[in-house]
Design a protein around this motif. Structure first.
Motif, PDB file in Angstrom:
ATOM      1  N   CYS A  61     -38.957 -36.544  -4.912  1.00  0.00           N
ATOM      2  CA  CYS A  61     -38.900 -35.422  -3.983  1.00  0.00           C
ATOM      3  C   CYS A  61     -39.713 -34.240  -4.519  1.00  0.00           C
ATOM      4  O   CYS A  61     -40.035 -34.172  -5.705  1.00  0.00           O
ATOM      5  N   THR A  62     -40.035 -33.312  -3.645  1.00  0.00           N
ATOM      6  CA  THR A  62     -40.911 -32.201  -4.006  1.00  0.00           C
ATOM      7  C   THR A  62     -40.176 -30.867  -3.968  1.00  0.00           C
ATOM      8  O   THR A  62     -39.169 -30.710  -3.274  1.00  0.00           O
ATOM      9  N   ILE A  63     -40.726 -29.906  -4.689  1.00  0.00           N
ATOM     10  CA  ILE A  63     -40.124 -28.570  -4.714  1.00  0.00           C
ATOM     11  C   ILE A  63     -40.104 -27.962  -3.312  1.00  0.00           C
ATOM     12  O   ILE A  63     -39.113 -27.349  -2.894  1.00  0.00           O
ATOM     13  N   GLY A  64     -41.191 -28.134  -2.551  1.00  0.00           N
ATOM     14  CA  GLY A  64     -41.216 -27.591  -1.196  1.00  0.00           C
ATOM     15  C   GLY A  64     -40.127 -28.177  -0.329  1.00  0.00           C
ATOM     16  O   GLY A  64     -39.454 -27.455   0.423  1.00  0.00           O
ATOM     17  N   GLY A  65     -39.922 -29.495  -0.437  1.00  0.00           N
ATOM     18  CA  GLY A  65     -38.840 -30.125   0.321  1.00  0.00           C
ATOM     19  C   GLY A  65     -37.477 -29.682  -0.152  1.00  0.00           C
ATOM     20  O   GLY A  65     -36.556 -29.481   0.652  1.00  0.00           O
ATOM     21  N   ASN A  66     -37.330 -29.502  -1.471  1.00  0.00           N
ATOM     22  CA  ASN A  66     -36.060 -28.992  -2.013  1.00  0.00           C
ATOM     23  C   ASN A  66     -35.731 -27.618  -1.444  1.00  0.00           C
ATOM     24  O   ASN A  66     -34.578 -27.335  -1.093  1.00  0.00           O
ATOM     25  N   ILE A  67     -36.751 -26.767  -1.356  1.00  0.00           N
ATOM     26  CA  ILE A  67     -36.533 -25.413  -0.826  1.00  0.00           C
ATOM     27  C   ILE A  67     -36.229 -25.475   0.673  1.00  0.00           C
ATOM     28  O   ILE A  67     -35.336 -24.781   1.170  1.00  0.00           O
ATOM     29  N   ALA A  68     -36.949 -26.327   1.385  1.00  0.00           N
ATOM     30  CA  ALA A  68     -36.762 -26.436   2.832  1.00  0.00           C
ATOM     31  C   ALA A  68     -35.362 -26.889   3.203  1.00  0.00           C
ATOM     32  O   ALA A  68     -34.858 -26.552   4.275  1.00  0.00           O
ATOM     33  N   THR A  69     -34.716 -27.670   2.323  1.00  0.00           N
ATOM     34  CA  THR A  69     -33.364 -28.154   2.607  1.00  0.00           C
ATOM     35  C   THR A  69     -32.304 -27.518   1.720  1.00  0.00           C
ATOM     36  O   THR A  69     -31.125 -27.846   1.839  1.00  0.00           O
ATOM     37  N   ASN A  70     -32.720 -26.609   0.821  1.00  0.00           N
ATOM     38  CA  ASN A  70     -31.802 -26.020  -0.163  1.00  0.00           C
ATOM     39  C   ASN A  70     -31.055 -27.123  -0.902  1.00  0.00           C
ATOM     40  O   ASN A  70     -29.819 -27.172  -0.944  1.00  0.00           O
ATOM     41  N   ALA A  71     -31.826 -28.031  -1.496  1.00  0.00           N
ATOM     42  CA  ALA A  71     -31.278 -29.244  -2.103  1.00  0.00           C
ATOM     43  C   ALA A  71     -30.331 -28.933  -3.257  1.00  0.00           C
ATOM     44  O   ALA A  71     -30.461 -27.914  -3.937  1.00  0.00           O
ATOM     45  N   GLY A  72     -29.404 -29.855  -3.485  1.00  0.00           N
ATOM     46  CA  GLY A  72     -28.429 -29.715  -4.562  1.00  0.00           C
ATOM     47  C   GLY A  72     -28.559 -30.837  -5.567  1.00  0.00           C
ATOM     48  O   GLY A  72     -29.647 -31.175  -6.004  1.00  0.00           O
ATOM     49  N   GLY A  73     -27.426 -31.455  -5.899  1.00  0.00           N
ATOM     50  CA  GLY A  73     -27.385 -32.502  -6.903  1.00  0.00           C
ATOM     51  C   GLY A  73     -26.155 -32.346  -7.778  1.00  0.00           C
ATOM     52  O   GLY A  73     -25.392 -31.383  -7.640  1.00  0.00           O
ATOM     53  N   PRO A  74     -25.935 -33.274  -8.701  1.00  0.00           N
ATOM     54  CA  PRO A  74     -24.724 -33.225  -9.533  1.00  0.00           C
ATOM     55  C   PRO A  74     -24.556 -31.937 -10.317  1.00  0.00           C
ATOM     56  O   PRO A  74     -23.441 -31.464 -10.505  1.00  0.00           O
ATOM     57  N   ARG A  75     -25.647 -31.348 -10.800  1.00  0.00           N
ATOM     58  CA  ARG A  75     -25.523 -30.177 -11.668  1.00  0.00           C
ATOM     59  C   ARG A  75     -25.154 -28.894 -10.931  1.00  0.00           C
ATOM     60  O   ARG A  75     -24.909 -27.865 -11.567  1.00  0.00           O
ATOM     61  N   CYS A  76     -25.123 -28.924  -9.597  1.00  0.00           N
ATOM     62  CA  CYS A  76     -24.914 -27.651  -8.897  1.00  0.00           C
ATOM     63  C   CYS A  76     -23.496 -27.121  -9.080  1.00  0.00           C
ATOM     64  O   CYS A  76     -23.231 -25.955  -8.805  1.00  0.00           O
ATOM     65  N   LEU A  77     -22.562 -27.942  -9.559  1.00  0.00           N
ATOM     66  CA  LEU A  77     -21.228 -27.431  -9.885  1.00  0.00           C
ATOM     67  C   LEU A  77     -21.330 -26.264 -10.855  1.00  0.00           C
ATOM     68  O   LEU A  77     -20.716 -25.215 -10.659  1.00  0.00           O
ATOM     69  N   LYS A  78     -22.106 -26.430 -11.899  1.00  0.00           N
ATOM     70  CA  LYS A  78     -22.243 -25.386 -12.915  1.00  0.00           C
ATOM     71  C   LYS A  78     -23.409 -24.453 -12.646  1.00  0.00           C
ATOM     72  O   LYS A  78     -23.321 -23.236 -12.865  1.00  0.00           O
ATOM     73  N   TYR A  79     -24.524 -25.015 -12.154  1.00  0.00           N
ATOM     74  CA  TYR A  79     -25.764 -24.247 -12.121  1.00  0.00           C
ATOM     75  C   TYR A  79     -26.183 -23.763 -10.736  1.00  0.00           C
ATOM     76  O   TYR A  79     -27.084 -22.937 -10.622  1.00  0.00           O
ATOM     77  N   GLY A  80     -25.557 -24.278  -9.684  1.00  0.00           N
ATOM     78  CA  GLY A  80     -25.946 -23.839  -8.351  1.00  0.00           C
ATOM     79  C   GLY A  80     -27.071 -24.678  -7.768  1.00  0.00           C
ATOM     80  O   GLY A  80     -27.710 -25.472  -8.456  1.00  0.00           O
ATOM     81  N   VAL A  81     -27.308 -24.497  -6.460  1.00  0.00           N
ATOM     82  CA  VAL A  81     -28.314 -25.273  -5.744  1.00  0.00           C
ATOM     83  C   VAL A  81     -29.672 -24.580  -5.844  1.00  0.00           C
ATOM     84  O   VAL A  81     -29.839 -23.568  -6.522  1.00  0.00           O
TER      85      VAL A  81
END
Length: 458
Positions: free
Chosen positions: A135-155
């Motif tokens: 996946c790409t940074i632009g797509g991550n921003i467009a969807t405000n992507a998350g993942g396992p680490r967002c519990l501690k670090y945020g999306v």
């Protein structure tokens, strides 16, 4: 001169593709819908994107931006044809500056590539979608992507300091900046995060980096029931621990993984499973890991595997990554819904899915980010192309979403709305908020040429 000829005159023939193979290859994402655009256009700079949008605006041509194409909601399907604006040439890390704690990147930088370069410099870009290697940074921003680490670090939103955006009429704007604090006017940067390419085209991002944790450790914990695993989630947090990741898995997924992996990593009696990852300073981690291990042992864990080296932690995560492949290996179609519920309702969600499974005969697998309530709820369909099965599966999705909304949840935590969830979006946000989305769309894109047809908007 047609608009395609105009684009070729501007960019050259190699950057404007109209052959069937090029258009077909970029006609969809991981959702089942697709639509061939009239042309695939490959810009190489912000100025070129601006010029493309000026041409599109003058001729009222739809423009759909595309990054890695690994989304799950049809967000980059050019549903009304026109221009498929593929950002694949804009793939450079322009700056990595630990002194300022920033990275400046073009939109088609692969997320894992940025993480690896930051890591080599001793710094850390935390957002970690499961598809981070593609996946790409632009797509991550467009969807405000998350993942396992967002519990501690945020999306993703927590790491976007500034954006360069091309508006529908070709105007270039720069919002935010490279400072870590900025309160100058409206937060326009956040307006574009999660907007799914419907308000503007992101051509550059300034991202926040943080110091890399010295070490990480993990536990792989099996329980004889899902409710016990869910209770462990709450007990770990109530005890004052904030893991970098806290993943939960249900019995159906565990059974599929045992069948697929043919290993003893998951005991036959396991009906619930947790991965607990912690990170920070080496000395402190060893003590914290002992405390969490004792806590889950006291709760009745039937197997605990401990990882205290980087390689061992990766081995545990590889097991987690295999869960999705295990479900695919069943041969069924996997409708992957990324719903979010209040964390206290984890057991209720699984109980609802089990009752829905008994009623319909369709298998439902739940696993995901238990620490923030973002559970990937997968409706498994024997043959989604068979009309009756498709109808029943779609009904299951509808009932799932209705249950989630009735229990103060949301219908998407990471994947976005796109086409797949457009039907439910007005109800999910309510009429006043849906109308506000419409007004913002009309204000920034009065001709409705940017990724039209998504989110249920006209």
């Amino acid at each position: 001169m047609s608009w395609i000829d105009e684009l070729r005159s501007l960019l050259g023939n190699a950057a404007v593709l109209t052959d069937d193979d090029a258009r077909q290859a970029r006609s969809g994402d991981k959702w089942y819908a697709s639509r061939m655009p009239d042309a695939v256009v490959l810009p190489g700079s912000t100025q070129e994107v601006s010029s493309i949008m000026q041409i599109a605006s003058a001729a009222s041509i739809p423009v759909t931006a595309r990054g890695g194409g690994v989304g799950y909601v049809g967000g980059c399907v050019p549903i009304r044809g026109g221009i498929l604006l593929s950002m694949e040439r804009m793939n450079r890390i322009l700056e990595l500056n630990p002194e300022d704690g920033v990275a400046v990147v073009q939109p088609n930088v692969i997320t894992a590539d940025l993480q690896n370069q930051a890591d080599a410099a001793g710094w850390f870009y935390p957002p970690d979608p499961a598809s981070r290697k593609e996946c790409t940074i632009g797509g991550n921003i467009a969807t405000n992507a998350g993942g396992p680490r967002c519990l501690k670090y945020g999306v993703t939103r927590a790491y976007v300091l500034g954006l360069t955006v091309v508006l529908a009429n070709g105007e270039i704007i720069r919002c935010g900046g490279r400072t870590h604090k900025n309160k100058s006017g409206f937060d326009l940067t956040s307006l574009f995060i999660g907007s799914e390419g419907m308000l503007g085209i992101i051509t550059e991002a300034t991202l926040r980096l943080i110091p890399h944790p010295q070490a990480r450790m993990a536990l792989s914990v099996s329980f004889d029931s899902f409710p016990t695993a869910a209770r462990a989630v709450q007990d770990i947090l109530n005890a004052g621990h904030l893991p970098s990741a806290l993943e939960i898995t249900d019995s159906f997924t565990l059974n599929a993984a045992r069948e697929y992996l043919r290993s003893d990593a998951l005991p036959s009696a396991a009906r619930g499973h947790l991965i607990v990852e912690i990170d920070g300073r080496q000395a402190g981690l060893e003590q914290e890991l002992r405390e969490i291990r004792q806590l889950v042992h006291n709760l009745g864990a039937i197997k605990i595997d401990q990882a205290i080296s980087e390689e061992a932690v990766e081995n545990i995560w590889q097991l987690r990554r295999e869960f999705s492949y295990s479900l695919k290996a069943t041969g069924m179609t996997k409708l992957n819904e990324d719903i979010v519920i209040p964390r206290s309702r984890l057991v209720e969600l699984v109980e609802f899915c089990q009752s829905l499974q008994r009623e319909t005969g369709m298998q439902i697998a739940c696993f995901g980010h238990s620490g923030d309530g973002n559970i990937h709820t997968n409706i498994m369909v024997e043959n989604y192309k068979e009309p009756e099965q498709k109808k029943q599966a779609d009904s299951c999705v509808d009932r799932l979403f209705q249950w989630v909304l009735a229990h103060e949840g949301t219908i998407t935590g990471e994947h976005g709305i796109g086409l797949a969830k457009a039907k439910w979006f007005p109800e999910a946000v309510g009429s006043p908020v849906f109308e506000l989305h419409s007004r913002l769309k009309r204000a920034l894109d009065p001709q409705n040429i940017l990724n039209p047809g998504k989110m249920g908007l006209p």
